[in-house]
Design a protein around this motif. Sequence first.
Motif, PDB file in Angstrom:
ATOM      1  N   LEU A  65      -9.498  10.032   6.045  1.00 16.49           N
ATOM      2  CA  LEU A  65      -8.127  10.272   5.614  1.00 16.49           C
ATOM      3  C   LEU A  65      -7.990  11.695   5.106  1.00 16.49           C
ATOM      4  O   LEU A  65      -8.822  12.170   4.330  1.00 16.49           O
ATOM      5  CB  LEU A  65      -7.732   9.302   4.496  1.00 16.49           C
ATOM      6  CG  LEU A  65      -6.383   9.558   3.825  1.00 16.49           C
ATOM      7  CD1 LEU A  65      -5.244   9.173   4.754  1.00 16.49           C
ATOM      8  CD2 LEU A  65      -6.267   8.807   2.507  1.00 16.49           C
ATOM      9  N   PHE A  77       2.830   8.397   4.346  1.00 15.17           N
ATOM     10  CA  PHE A  77       1.553   8.141   5.002  1.00 15.17           C
ATOM     11  C   PHE A  77       1.814   7.994   6.481  1.00 15.17           C
ATOM     12  O   PHE A  77       2.644   7.183   6.896  1.00 15.17           O
ATOM     13  CB  PHE A  77       0.881   6.878   4.459  1.00 15.17           C
ATOM     14  CG  PHE A  77      -0.274   6.409   5.304  1.00 15.17           C
ATOM     15  CD1 PHE A  77      -1.409   7.185   5.442  1.00 15.17           C
ATOM     16  CD2 PHE A  77      -0.210   5.191   5.983  1.00 15.17           C
ATOM     17  CE1 PHE A  77      -2.479   6.772   6.237  1.00 15.17           C
ATOM     18  CE2 PHE A  77      -1.266   4.754   6.770  1.00 15.17           C
ATOM     19  CZ  PHE A  77      -2.397   5.554   6.902  1.00 15.17           C
ATOM     20  N   VAL A  82      -3.549   9.160  10.362  1.00 15.05           N
ATOM     21  CA  VAL A  82      -4.259   8.782   9.131  1.00 15.05           C
ATOM     22  C   VAL A  82      -4.207   9.958   8.153  1.00 15.05           C
ATOM     23  O   VAL A  82      -5.221  10.501   7.724  1.00 15.05           O
ATOM     24  CB  VAL A  82      -5.703   8.342   9.408  1.00 15.05           C
ATOM     25  CG1 VAL A  82      -6.268   7.607   8.190  1.00 15.05           C
ATOM     26  CG2 VAL A  82      -5.781   7.446  10.639  1.00 15.05           C
ATOM     27  N   ALA A 129      -2.269   3.749   2.883  1.00 17.01           N
ATOM     28  CA  ALA A 129      -3.446   4.046   3.707  1.00 17.01           C
ATOM     29  C   ALA A 129      -4.493   2.952   3.571  1.00 17.01           C
ATOM     30  O   ALA A 129      -5.119   2.536   4.562  1.00 17.01           O
ATOM     31  CB  ALA A 129      -4.030   5.400   3.303  1.00 17.01           C
ATOM     32  N   SER A 133      -5.597   0.888   6.802  1.00 15.07           N
ATOM     33  CA  SER A 133      -6.950   1.080   7.306  1.00 15.07           C
ATOM     34  C   SER A 133      -7.811  -0.162   7.159  1.00 15.07           C
ATOM     35  O   SER A 133      -8.596  -0.502   8.047  1.00 15.07           O
ATOM     36  CB  SER A 133      -7.614   2.256   6.581  1.00 15.07           C
ATOM     37  OG  SER A 133      -8.933   2.470   7.052  1.00 15.07           O
TER      38      SER A 133
END
Length: 251
Positions: A65, A77, A82, A129, A133
């Motif tokens: 990230l 975001f 990413v 994030a 993720s």
Amino acid sequence: MKQILLAAMLVLVPACFSCEVAALTQLQFLPAENLEDKQARVIVESVSEQMQILFDEQLPIKQKLTIQFGAEEGPLFDPGKVQILIPYQFITEVLKRFEGDNYQQTGVTAVEATQDALMHTLAHEYGHAFIYSNQVIVLGKEEDAVDSLATLLLLNSFDEGDEIALSAADLFALEDEDIDNFDDDHFWDEHSLDAQRYFATLCLIYGSDPEKNREIISKAQLEMERDSYCEEEYLRQAENWDRLKELYRIK
């Protein structure tokens, strides 16, 4: 300077020092084009590294990230790249809001309040994030969920976490003053109304330490028993996020 209280993170999952795939968050600073941008970059640099450490230790994610400061868009975001994007202009706008409100009268300077609000914003976007993720299941509005996560991280990770979160809440209140009339777009927005975000943040601050923060709850709210609700809400949110972070923690 706010310092991270590693020993006091009572509701956060222990740092994942043995993780094999925990990707470190990378900070990227784009050139500052003018004096306002340069001032914004100084504010960013004053808090970005400690937030980077906090994220990597408490909420490691499965992808690399980048947090890019000086971006043209944001704060947001971007799951495709990413990346977390934070414009210098956003920092400048926040600073001007606090200056225009004579925020120094609260005992916190406009620059300090801007640092605080930026910390909450970074934690909010990092929450997105983390959810993306690590494929975290979220029921309800994700924006509300990461608002709560950001506030909990500040409250339980810094020696002045309640003051940091309070500045962030006050920014919501200042932004709410921009709205004279509500239309359908306000209610369709993915975010809750700024006034709702303000009171939700205040509630968690109060619930984290009712004795210390008793002055932020009004008499009317006390009569409605919102004080006991906020204590319960803080414990509920903290315990739920604690479970999620343990469930989705990188093994």
